[in-house]
Design a protein around this motif. Sequence first.
Motif, PDB file in Angstrom:
ATOM      1  N   ILE A 367      -3.199  70.067  53.857  1.00 51.53           N
ATOM      2  CA  ILE A 367      -2.407  71.026  54.631  1.00 51.53           C
ATOM      3  C   ILE A 367      -2.125  72.287  53.814  1.00 51.53           C
ATOM      4  CG2 ILE A 367      -0.173  71.384  55.780  1.00 51.53           C
ATOM      5  CD1 ILE A 367      -0.262  68.304  56.358  1.00 51.53           C
ATOM      6  N   THR A 368      -1.939  72.082  52.501  1.00 52.65           N
ATOM      7  CA  THR A 368      -1.649  73.225  51.621  1.00 52.65           C
ATOM      8  C   THR A 368      -2.720  74.306  51.770  1.00 52.65           C
ATOM      9  OG1 THR A 368      -0.953  71.523  50.092  1.00 52.65           O
ATOM     10  CG2 THR A 368      -0.906  73.764  49.280  1.00 52.65           C
ATOM     11  N   SER A 369      -3.993  73.811  51.935  1.00 55.87           N
ATOM     12  CA  SER A 369      -5.080  74.796  52.020  1.00 55.87           C
ATOM     13  C   SER A 369      -5.211  75.375  53.433  1.00 55.87           C
ATOM     14  CB  SER A 369      -6.384  74.133  51.590  1.00 55.87           C
ATOM     15  OG  SER A 369      -6.600  72.994  52.401  1.00 55.87           O
ATOM     16  N   MET A 370      -4.423  74.846  54.405  1.00 55.36           N
ATOM     17  CA  MET A 370      -4.519  75.329  55.773  1.00 55.36           C
ATOM     18  C   MET A 370      -3.678  76.577  55.958  1.00 55.36           C
ATOM     19  SD  MET A 370      -4.282  71.850  57.974  1.00 55.36           S
ATOM     20  CE  MET A 370      -3.695  72.673  59.449  1.00 55.36           C
ATOM     21  N   ALA A 375       1.491  75.008  59.960  1.00 54.93           N
ATOM     22  CA  ALA A 375       1.249  74.394  58.654  1.00 54.93           C
ATOM     23  C   ALA A 375       2.522  73.918  57.944  1.00 54.93           C
ATOM     24  CB  ALA A 375       0.455  75.336  57.776  1.00 54.93           C
ATOM     25  N   PRO A 376       3.541  74.765  57.817  1.00 57.86           N
ATOM     26  CA  PRO A 376       4.742  74.328  57.082  1.00 57.86           C
ATOM     27  C   PRO A 376       5.362  73.075  57.708  1.00 57.86           C
ATOM     28  CG  PRO A 376       4.820  76.658  57.513  1.00 57.86           C
ATOM     29  CD  PRO A 376       3.643  76.153  58.275  1.00 57.86           C
ATOM     30  N   ALA A 377       5.423  73.006  59.038  1.00 61.87           N
ATOM     31  CA  ALA A 377       6.028  71.852  59.698  1.00 61.87           C
ATOM     32  C   ALA A 377       5.221  70.583  59.414  1.00 61.87           C
ATOM     33  CB  ALA A 377       6.111  72.081  61.208  1.00 61.87           C
ATOM     34  N   GLU A 381       6.282  67.222  57.340  1.00 58.64           N
ATOM     35  CA  GLU A 381       6.200  65.852  57.886  1.00 58.64           C
ATOM     36  C   GLU A 381       5.411  64.925  56.961  1.00 58.64           C
ATOM     37  OE1 GLU A 381       4.658  63.487  61.771  1.00 58.64           O
ATOM     38  OE2 GLU A 381       4.543  65.683  61.809  1.00 58.64           O
ATOM     39  N   ALA A 382       4.234  65.418  56.534  1.00 54.53           N
ATOM     40  CA  ALA A 382       3.392  64.611  55.644  1.00 54.53           C
ATOM     41  C   ALA A 382       4.110  64.307  54.337  1.00 54.53           C
ATOM     42  CB  ALA A 382       2.093  65.350  55.365  1.00 54.53           C
ATOM     43  N   LEU A 383       4.808  65.343  53.855  1.00 53.55           N
ATOM     44  CA  LEU A 383       5.508  65.178  52.588  1.00 53.55           C
ATOM     45  C   LEU A 383       6.592  64.106  52.709  1.00 53.55           C
ATOM     46  CD1 LEU A 383       5.164  66.500  49.881  1.00 53.55           C
ATOM     47  CD2 LEU A 383       7.030  68.074  50.442  1.00 53.55           C
ATOM     48  N   SER A 384       7.350  64.194  53.824  1.00 50.49           N
ATOM     49  CA  SER A 384       8.434  63.214  53.978  1.00 50.49           C
ATOM     50  C   SER A 384       7.849  61.813  54.150  1.00 50.49           C
ATOM     51  CB  SER A 384       9.346  63.574  55.161  1.00 50.49           C
ATOM     52  OG  SER A 384       8.644  63.364  56.370  1.00 50.49           O
ATOM     53  N   GLN A 385       6.679  61.734  54.826  1.00 49.70           N
ATOM     54  CA  GLN A 385       6.005  60.419  54.945  1.00 49.70           C
ATOM     55  C   GLN A 385       5.645  59.876  53.565  1.00 49.70           C
ATOM     56  OE1 GLN A 385       2.491  60.283  57.363  1.00 49.70           O
ATOM     57  NE2 GLN A 385       3.678  60.524  59.261  1.00 49.70           N
ATOM     58  N   ALA A 386       5.084  60.741  52.762  1.00 51.61           N
ATOM     59  CA  ALA A 386       4.675  60.328  51.415  1.00 51.61           C
ATOM     60  C   ALA A 386       5.867  59.852  50.609  1.00 51.61           C
ATOM     61  CB  ALA A 386       3.991  61.487  50.690  1.00 51.61           C
ATOM     62  N   VAL A 387       6.948  60.625  50.691  1.00 50.59           N
ATOM     63  CA  VAL A 387       8.136  60.263  49.915  1.00 50.59           C
ATOM     64  C   VAL A 387       8.710  58.939  50.420  1.00 50.59           C
ATOM     65  CG1 VAL A 387      10.515  60.928  49.389  1.00 50.59           C
ATOM     66  CG2 VAL A 387       8.687  62.621  49.305  1.00 50.59           C
ATOM     67  N   LEU A 388       8.782  58.803  51.779  1.00 52.81           N
ATOM     68  CA  LEU A 388       9.338  57.587  52.359  1.00 52.81           C
ATOM     69  C   LEU A 388       8.514  56.357  51.940  1.00 52.81           C
ATOM     70  CD1 LEU A 388      11.571  56.610  54.318  1.00 52.81           C
ATOM     71  CD2 LEU A 388       9.848  56.719  56.134  1.00 52.81           C
ATOM     72  N   ALA A 389       7.189  56.475  52.123  1.00 48.00           N
ATOM     73  CA  ALA A 389       6.317  55.345  51.780  1.00 48.00           C
ATOM     74  C   ALA A 389       6.448  54.984  50.315  1.00 48.00           C
ATOM     75  CB  ALA A 389       4.866  55.660  52.114  1.00 48.00           C
TER      76      ALA A 389
END
Lengths: 457, 226
Positions: A367-370, A375-377, A381-389
């Motif tokens: 997403i960073t490269s998008m 993109a920010p949203a 979301e992906a970041l919070s998923q990563a942190v949660l997991a």
Amino acid sequence: MTNPTTTSCPKCGAPISEDAPQGLCPKCVLAEASTVPEPTSSPRGKTPPPTVEEVAPHFPELEILELIGAGGMGVVYKARQPKLDRLVALKVLSHDLAAAPAFEERFNREARVLARLSHPNIVAIFDTGTAGPHAYFMMEYVDGVNLRQAMHTGGFTPSEALALVQDICAALKFSHEEGILHRDIKPENVLIDSRGQVKIADFGIAKLVGQDETNDVTLTMQGAALGSPHYMAPEQFETPGDVDQRADIYSLGVVLYEMLTGELPLGRFALPSEKAAMDARIDAIVLRTLAKERDARFQTAGEVRTEVETLTRNHNTDKSVDERTNLPEARDPKSGRKFAIAGACLQLGAVVGAITSVSAWTQTMKITSMRGAEAPAMMAEALSQAVLASSIGSVLGLIGTVLLLVALFGQEYRAKWFYWFMMIYSILSLIAFPVGTVIGIICLVYITKRKEEFETN
Amino acid sequence: MVMRARGDAPEARAALGELCEAYWTPVFRFLCREGRGENESRDLTQEFFTRLLAGSGVEKAEPEKGRFRSYLLGALKHFLAERKRNAGRQKRGGGAVVESIESGGTETSPGMQIPDPGATVSDAWFDRGWALAVMDHALTAVQSGLEEAGKGKQFEVLNPWLIGDTENLSQADAAEELGMTTGAVKVAIHRLRKEFRNAVETEIGQTVTRPDEIKEELRYLIEVLS
């Protein structure tokens, strides 16, 4: 038909037909019924033992019921004592012995000593004396089998053998403290009654009928022939006049070895744990009872008992769970298993968490490269998923680790799968986490050093 | 009991009755095996025993001729042959003269042949059924003895050990089930085997004329089971 129907015989493996009575393999059952029962003891000498009819007139106060055993020392009859309405065992010593010089005086002196032995694991002597040409002992009748017969009934697991040894030691400790040696401990003299209680028979009789401090050669020879060479300590052959309680400990060791392996410890014998699956520490006990030099043996029966107790209290000594060895202090293998399984499951959860987290991170990177408004949203979301997991994974992993450590060190859980699980876990920990490095090294060293515990449990 | 069953006295007849009742099943199975239906076999078995008991049947089981098993099979074969002959005669319209099944019994040799190489498959089947009956009677005798002593459960749990020692049976499990120590279980198994051994000997003892034939008969029965 009271039995669950089995399709094949557990002994010969042949299929069992439907018409087989009670679902038992007819061939094995009849073959077993045709085997000659193990004799109580083998009759030695040429003269047949006196029959019930021959003996009965000499014992008017008893009803002689049947001959239950004949050995070198004499003959044993089952009898009833009507006055007290109880069964007794009547041991009639052989004529040759009674004819030996000064026998009667020695016999009476010894009998008084033996009558003192009152212990739950020792066959009690009710009376002794002479009747006609017979010197006799009237003893407690033990309704059961001897150890030799019991060994032919399926043998013993190591924990059963150790439990029996503890009872034998209790009897020996008591008699040794009374100053009485058995001198002829062998499977035939160890009886098990119908409640499973151990009773040792023929205390001191070997000495009475043969071996005597005067070291009379003929008597000693007689004694040696009467005793059971395989179970006798080396010093009983070499210096029969100088024998102490450690000779009984040697004999006990032979019996224990035989119970564990089914063989006698002859020559350069194999260690019990080489012959069958069992705790290797049993070897040390067996070797110490069987030392040729008596100074190297356990010095007292009490020592043997303590050692065996310590071993059975802390460990299940064989594969089967035996109630007698699961003393209150013993660890419950079932709860160790629970910890191990729960820990393993949580670790798997942690792995799933880690994978989810890694994939979420990868997503974030993409997403960073998008570019674009959304993109920010998406990234958030992906970041919070990563942190949660990763946090759920870490928590699961942490709890899982604690459970695994409890199973490994606290409960001393020893199953083969657990060994391999911990091996993989330790290696992964080493790779994955700095903290894991320490835990991993400790676990790895620990389980590698104790690999055989996992093998035998 | 074979000895007792000889002669015409009422007690001899009673003893024979007992023996026949005990070995009803092998006869019945033998007849089934020869290709008859269950009902026919049952009726025939009944008829056979009725006639055997009506005649002075056991006279032919002389000591030198040995075993009741062999005698019964011989008598059964004779009975079947006789029946066939009569059936033929009736078909031809002849009057049926019912002969005692023993008369001329020697021609079918109700005496005894130990493993007879010329014996038919059915003979072996009869002997096999006989072996099973011996085993069944001995088991029942031991079982009822133990049940009377309030040890019925012990018999149920421990009877698998009658096949001899095998690693595939767990004495520890049996001990747990019976609430006994494993030592006590060993004692109980040892005793159960001894009682069963005696029961088998008693059972076979009833079907032979001399005690020294018991072992030989047992050996033979094991052989026919193989």
